[in-house]
Enzyme design. Structure first.
Site, PDB file in Angstrom:
ATOM      1  CG  HIS A   1      -2.028  -1.010   1.100  1.00  0.00           C
ATOM      2  ND1 HIS A   1      -3.054  -1.079   2.005  1.00  0.00           N
ATOM      3  CD2 HIS A   1      -2.266  -1.980   0.177  1.00  0.00           C
ATOM      4  CE1 HIS A   1      -3.886  -2.034   1.646  1.00  0.00           C
ATOM      5  NE2 HIS A   1      -3.427  -2.615   0.546  1.00  0.00           N
TER       6      HIS A   1
ATOM      7  CD  GLU B   1      -1.670   3.308   3.542  1.00  0.00           C
ATOM      8  OE1 GLU B   1      -1.543   3.249   2.309  1.00  0.00           O
ATOM      9  OE2 GLU B   1      -2.779   3.243   4.101  1.00  0.00           O
TER      10      GLU B   1
ATOM     11  CB  CYS C   1      -5.989  -1.481   5.191  1.00  0.00           C
ATOM     12  SG  CYS C   1      -4.221  -1.881   5.231  1.00  0.00           S
TER      13      CYS C   1
ATOM     14  CB  CYS D   1      -1.553   0.834   6.190  1.00  0.00           C
ATOM     15  SG  CYS D   1      -0.966   0.015   4.691  1.00  0.00           S
TER      16      CYS D   1
END
Length: 145
Positions: free
Chosen positions: A73, A75, A101, A104
């Site tokens: 992802h 981040e 999510c 993360c």
């Protein structure tokens, strides 16, 4: 949208989110492109977008159109980029096009990020709930408005 101490901060948040959205365009993912910026002391210290790990082909989805399990992802890419530098995320703000999510969110907490600003909702709000549970400020901004 949360309350803002100043209109200047709100305008900065909008600009950084727009930059994160532009950065998302670097992603090779077809289903969703997500971009992230980490800002500390008014400086961008890292950036990221969703995609495959270094050394992998730039194909995020399998033949069925599902995201491959090893895609990172945005981040996570931004946070791990800081880990490879001499900088750190203590007290920083994460600007991300989609709310995080839960996986993360754990990285955000451990990295010392204190504020998360986003402009789209992720399919689950578990990540936001976890961040709010530990006192990390989360702010949604509609940058289309």
């Amino acid at each position: 949208m949360g309350a803002y101490a100043t209109e200047k901060q709100r305008q900065l948040d909008i600009r950084y989110l727009k930059m994160a959205r532009i950065w998302a365009g670097n992603s090779y993912c077809v289903r969703r492109q997500v971009g992230a910026l980490i800002v500390k002391d008014k400086m961008i210290i890292s950036d990221g977008y969703n995609g495959t790990p270094s050394g992998f082909e730039n194909i995020c989805e399998d033949d069925m159109g599902q995201t491959k399990p090893y895609v990172l992802h945005a981040e996570a890419n931004a946070i791990t980029k800081v880990a490879k530098s001499a900088n750190n995320c203590d007290g920083a703000t994460l600007y991300i096009t989609a709310s995080p999510c839960i996986e993360c969110a754990k990285l955000i907490i451990q990295a010392g990020i204190k504020r998360v600003v986003y402009c789209e909702e992720y399919r689950s709000n578990e990540g936001l709930a976890l961040l709010q549970r530990v006192g990390i400020e989360c702010a949604y901004i509609d940058i289309e408005a």
